[in-house]
Design a protein around this motif. Structure first.
Motif, PDB file in Angstrom:
ATOM      1  N   LEU A 152     -10.896  67.776  91.896  1.00 29.22           N
ATOM      2  CA  LEU A 152     -10.778  67.951  90.458  1.00 29.22           C
ATOM      3  C   LEU A 152     -10.591  69.421  90.104  1.00 29.22           C
ATOM      4  N   ALA A 153      -9.736  69.665  89.131  1.00 32.13           N
ATOM      5  CA  ALA A 153      -9.542  71.021  88.618  1.00 32.13           C
ATOM      6  C   ALA A 153     -10.697  71.390  87.683  1.00 32.13           C
ATOM      7  N   ASN A 154     -10.866  72.681  87.457  1.00 30.32           N
ATOM      8  CA  ASN A 154     -11.873  73.206  86.522  1.00 30.32           C
ATOM      9  C   ASN A 154     -13.295  72.808  86.904  1.00 30.32           C
ATOM     10  N   ALA A 155     -13.656  73.034  88.157  1.00 24.94           N
ATOM     11  CA  ALA A 155     -15.013  72.750  88.615  1.00 24.94           C
ATOM     12  C   ALA A 155     -15.988  73.767  88.008  1.00 24.94           C
ATOM     13  N   PRO A 156     -17.274  73.442  87.964  1.00 27.69           N
ATOM     14  CA  PRO A 156     -18.264  74.397  87.453  1.00 27.69           C
ATOM     15  C   PRO A 156     -18.274  75.694  88.262  1.00 27.69           C
ATOM     16  N   SER A 157     -18.849  76.736  87.670  1.00 28.62           N
ATOM     17  CA  SER A 157     -18.873  78.047  88.324  1.00 28.62           C
ATOM     18  C   SER A 157     -20.144  78.270  89.127  1.00 28.62           C
ATOM     19  N   ASP A 158     -21.121  77.381  88.978  1.00 31.55           N
ATOM     20  CA  ASP A 158     -22.360  77.491  89.746  1.00 31.55           C
ATOM     21  C   ASP A 158     -22.691  76.102  90.311  1.00 31.55           C
ATOM     22  N   ALA A 159     -23.770  76.016  91.061  1.00 34.02           N
ATOM     23  CA  ALA A 159     -24.091  74.807  91.815  1.00 34.02           C
ATOM     24  C   ALA A 159     -24.099  73.542  90.961  1.00 34.02           C
ATOM     25  N   ILE A 160     -23.633  72.444  91.554  1.00 31.93           N
ATOM     26  CA  ILE A 160     -23.626  71.137  90.893  1.00 31.93           C
ATOM     27  C   ILE A 160     -24.956  70.455  91.166  1.00 31.93           C
ATOM     28  N   SER A 161     -25.602  69.984  90.105  1.00 29.07           N
ATOM     29  CA  SER A 161     -26.884  69.301  90.263  1.00 29.07           C
ATOM     30  C   SER A 161     -26.751  67.790  90.167  1.00 29.07           C
ATOM     31  N   ALA A 162     -25.732  67.284  89.449  1.00 31.26           N
ATOM     32  CA  ALA A 162     -25.582  65.827  89.320  1.00 31.26           C
ATOM     33  C   ALA A 162     -24.154  65.483  88.935  1.00 31.26           C
ATOM     34  N   VAL A 163     -23.654  64.374  89.506  1.00 29.86           N
ATOM     35  CA  VAL A 163     -22.378  63.785  89.074  1.00 29.86           C
ATOM     36  C   VAL A 163     -22.655  62.317  88.733  1.00 29.86           C
ATOM     37  N   ARG A 164     -22.089  61.823  87.609  1.00 20.20           N
ATOM     38  CA  ARG A 164     -22.318  60.452  87.177  1.00 20.20           C
ATOM     39  C   ARG A 164     -21.044  59.879  86.564  1.00 20.20           C
ATOM     40  N   PHE A 165     -20.599  58.746  87.097  1.00 21.80           N
ATOM     41  CA  PHE A 165     -19.501  58.025  86.464  1.00 21.80           C
ATOM     42  C   PHE A 165     -20.001  57.278  85.231  1.00 21.80           C
ATOM     43  N   ALA A 166     -19.096  57.061  84.275  1.00 17.41           N
ATOM     44  CA  ALA A 166     -19.414  56.324  83.053  1.00 17.41           C
ATOM     45  C   ALA A 166     -19.675  54.845  83.368  1.00 17.41           C
ATOM     46  N   PRO A 167     -20.472  54.157  82.529  1.00 15.24           N
ATOM     47  CA  PRO A 167     -20.794  52.756  82.795  1.00 15.24           C
ATOM     48  C   PRO A 167     -19.621  51.808  82.607  1.00 15.24           C
ATOM     49  N   GLN A 168     -18.615  52.213  81.814  1.00 12.99           N
ATOM     50  CA  GLN A 168     -17.506  51.306  81.515  1.00 12.99           C
ATOM     51  C   GLN A 168     -16.178  51.784  82.091  1.00 12.99           C
ATOM     52  N   SER A 169     -15.861  53.044  81.929  1.00  9.24           N
ATOM     53  CA  SER A 169     -14.595  53.564  82.432  1.00  9.24           C
ATOM     54  C   SER A 169     -14.756  54.135  83.836  1.00  9.24           C
ATOM     55  N   PRO A 170     -13.958  53.669  84.812  1.00  8.19           N
ATOM     56  CA  PRO A 170     -14.040  54.224  86.167  1.00  8.19           C
ATOM     57  C   PRO A 170     -13.367  55.583  86.294  1.00  8.19           C
ATOM     58  N   ASN A 171     -12.827  56.101  85.191  1.00 14.75           N
ATOM     59  CA  ASN A 171     -12.121  57.383  85.232  1.00 14.75           C
ATOM     60  C   ASN A 171     -12.869  58.502  84.508  1.00 14.75           C
ATOM     61  N   ARG A 172     -14.028  58.203  83.933  1.00 12.60           N
ATOM     62  CA  ARG A 172     -14.782  59.227  83.209  1.00 12.60           C
ATOM     63  C   ARG A 172     -15.971  59.674  84.049  1.00 12.60           C
ATOM     64  N   LEU A 173     -16.077  60.976  84.236  1.00 13.39           N
ATOM     65  CA  LEU A 173     -17.112  61.539  85.089  1.00 13.39           C
ATOM     66  C   LEU A 173     -17.836  62.661  84.360  1.00 13.39           C
ATOM     67  N   LEU A 174     -19.179  62.603  84.388  1.00 16.34           N
ATOM     68  CA  LEU A 174     -20.011  63.673  83.845  1.00 16.34           C
ATOM     69  C   LEU A 174     -20.592  64.484  84.988  1.00 16.34           C
ATOM     70  N   VAL A 175     -20.657  65.793  84.804  1.00 15.42           N
ATOM     71  CA  VAL A 175     -21.169  66.684  85.842  1.00 15.42           C
ATOM     72  C   VAL A 175     -22.136  67.685  85.215  1.00 15.42           C
ATOM     73  N   ALA A 176     -23.302  67.847  85.838  1.00 18.55           N
ATOM     74  CA  ALA A 176     -24.290  68.831  85.407  1.00 18.55           C
ATOM     75  C   ALA A 176     -24.295  69.998  86.380  1.00 18.55           C
ATOM     76  N   SER A 177     -24.468  71.203  85.836  1.00 20.87           N
ATOM     77  CA  SER A 177     -24.383  72.387  86.682  1.00 20.87           C
ATOM     78  C   SER A 177     -25.440  73.425  86.345  1.00 20.87           C
ATOM     79  N   TRP A 178     -25.712  74.256  87.355  1.00 22.73           N
ATOM     80  CA  TRP A 178     -26.595  75.406  87.151  1.00 22.73           C
ATOM     81  C   TRP A 178     -25.941  76.485  86.302  1.00 22.73           C
ATOM     82  N   ASP A 179     -24.665  76.331  85.993  1.00 27.47           N
ATOM     83  CA  ASP A 179     -24.032  77.321  85.103  1.00 27.47           C
ATOM     84  C   ASP A 179     -24.335  77.039  83.631  1.00 27.47           C
TER      85      ASP A 179
END
Length: 355
Positions: free
Chosen positions: A7-34
Motif C-alpha cells: 500500500l502507498a502512503n504508509a505511516p511514518s512510525d511503527a504500526i500498532s494495529a491493522v483492521r479490515f472493515a466488517p462489510q467491505s473487504p477493501n477498507r482497511l484501518l491502520v493505527a500508528s505510533w505517529d
C-alpha cells in the motif's frame, strides 16, 4: 492466483494495529505510533488509496470498527477511548482511563465496546445506534492487560502474570446496564463482576497476543518466546485435554535457535480452524489449528510483523510491518514501515482437515 501489493502512503512510525472493515473487504484501518489513524481503499489504484487520516494527541495502540464501515473506535497513549466518524473525520472522546489504553474491541452481537488499559481496568460501553447510551462501567482487573479478543458470546482478557480471564458477554452487558449512571453524570460505575472462567496461560512466558475462534469454541494465544497455544472454552476434562502449544517463529543462526516474539494472531473468517501468526522474524505463517499442522509460510518480510487482519470474506490478508527492535536499534528509518495486502488463491487458507 495469489498476489501481493504494498500500500502507498504508509505511516511514518511503527504500526500498532491493522483492521479490515466488517462489510467491505477493501477498507482497511491502520493505527500508528505517529499519532494517526489511516483509512485506506486497498483496491483503488495500483497500490491502494489513502482516503482519510485522523490525528490523535498521542500514539494510537489499537482500533476497531463499530456496526458499520463508517464508524471506528480508537485507543492509545492519550488514555482516551475515541469514536471516529470515518465519513467526516470527526473524533469524539467517549471515556478516559488513568493510563494508556492497550486494546479495544466491539461486539456487534451485544453492542458492547470494551477497552483495556494499563491502569488494570476494562471500560465497558453499551452503544445504541452507534452512540454511547451511558457512562461506561469500570471492571477492575488483577493485572495489567496485554491483549483482548471477542467471540459472539465471550470476552477473553490476557494479562500479566500469565492470567487469563474469560467473561460472558451477555452477563457483562446486563450488569453494565444495571449499574451504569447516565452519560450526563460523567461518572463511571465500578463493576465487580466475576469472570466466567479464570485460567493460567498454557505458555510459560509473557503473552503477546490473544485471538478468539470465530466459531465460539476457544482461542489462540502467543508469547514473546516464539510459542502459540490453542485452548477451548469447554471446561470438561475431555475438552481441556485437547489444548496444546507449539514452537514457531524461530530461526537457526550458526547452529543456535534464535527465538522471536509472536506479535499477531488472526483466525480465518471462513475456514474454521485456520489461523495466521506474524512474528518478529518477519514471517507470516498459516496454521491448521485442528490438525496442528503448518499450511504454508510466506516469504520473509523486511522487518518484524506487528499486526495482521483478514478481510470479512477471507480473501485478503493485511500485514503491517515495523522494526521490532530485535536488532537493538530503537530508531525507525524512513521506508521501514510498510503495509501489504495479500490476495489468497482459492483454497490457499483451507486447512488440511477441511473437506
Amino acid at each position: 492466483m495469489s498476489g501481493q501489493i504494498e500500500l502507498a502512503n504508509a505511516p511514518s512510525d511503527a504500526i500498532s494495529a491493522v483492521r479490515f472493515a466488517p462489510q467491505s473487504p477493501n477498507r482497511l484501518l491502520v493505527a500508528s505510533w505517529d499519532r494517526n489513524v489511516y483509512l485506506y481503499d486497498t483496491k483503488q489504484g495500483e497500490n491502494g488509496s489513502l482516503l482519510r487520516k485522523v490525528e490523535h494527541r498521542a500514539p494510537v495502540l489499537d482500533l476497531c470498527f463499530g456496526d458499520d464501515d463508517a464508524t471506528a473506535f480508537t485507543a492509545g497513549l492519550d488514555w482516551d477511548v475515541n469514536r471516529i466518524n470515518l465519513e467526516t473525520g470527526e473524533k469524539t472522546v467517549i471515556s478516559s482511563h488513568e493510563a494508556g489504553v492497550k486494546s479495544i474491541v466491539y461486539s456487534a452481537q451485544h453492542h458492547l465496546l470494551v477497552s483495556a488499559s494499563w491502569d488494570s481496568t476494562l471500560h465497558v460501553h453499551i452503544l445504541n445506534n452507534g452512540n454511547v447510551a451511558h457512562a461506561p462501567a469500570t471492571v477492575p482487573l488483577p493485572s495489567k492487560p496485554f491483549s483482548i479478543s471477542l467471540t459472539p458470546t465471550k470476552l477473553v482478557v490476557a494479562m500479566a502474570s500469565r492470567q487469563i480471564f474469560i467473561y460472558d458477554l451477555a452477563s457483562l452487558k446486563m450488569l453494565t446496564s444495571q449499574s451504569a449512571p447516565s452519560q450526563e453524570s460523567g461518572n463511571s460505575s465500578i463493576l465487580e463482576i466475576q469472570p466466567w472462567q479464570q485460567r493460567e496461560s498454557s505458555l510459560k512466558f509473557m503473552t503477546r497476543a490473544v485471538c478468539c475462534m470465530p466459531n465460539d469454541q476457544g482461542y489462540a494465544l502467543s508469547s514473546i518466546e516464539g510459542r502459540v497455544g490453542v485452548e477451548w472454552f469447554d471446561p470438561s476434562t475431555e475438552s481441556q485435554a485437547r489444548k496444546y502449544a507449539f514452537k514457531c517463529h524461530r530461526q537457526a543462526d550458526e547452529g543456535v535457535d534464535v527465538v522471536y516474539p509472536v506479535n499477531a494472531l488472526a483466525f480465518h473468517p471462513v475456514h474454521q480452524g485456520t489461523f495466521v501468526s506474524g512474528g518478529g522474524d518477519g514471517f507470516v505463517v498459516l496454521w491448521d489449528g485442528v490438525t496442528k499442522r503448518r499450511i504454508r509460510q510466506y516469504q520473509a518480510y523486511p522487518s518484524s510483523v506487528s499486526s495482521v487482519s483478514w478481510s470479512s470474506d477471507g480473501r485478503y490478508l493485511a500485514v503491517g510491518i515495523s522494526p521490532g527492535f530485535e536488532d537493538g536499534k530503537e530508531v525507525i528509518s524512513e521506508g521501514q514501515v510498510k503495509l501489504y495486502i495479500r490476495e489468497l488463491a482459492d483454497g490457499e487458507a483451507k486447512g488440511k482437515s477441511a473437506k
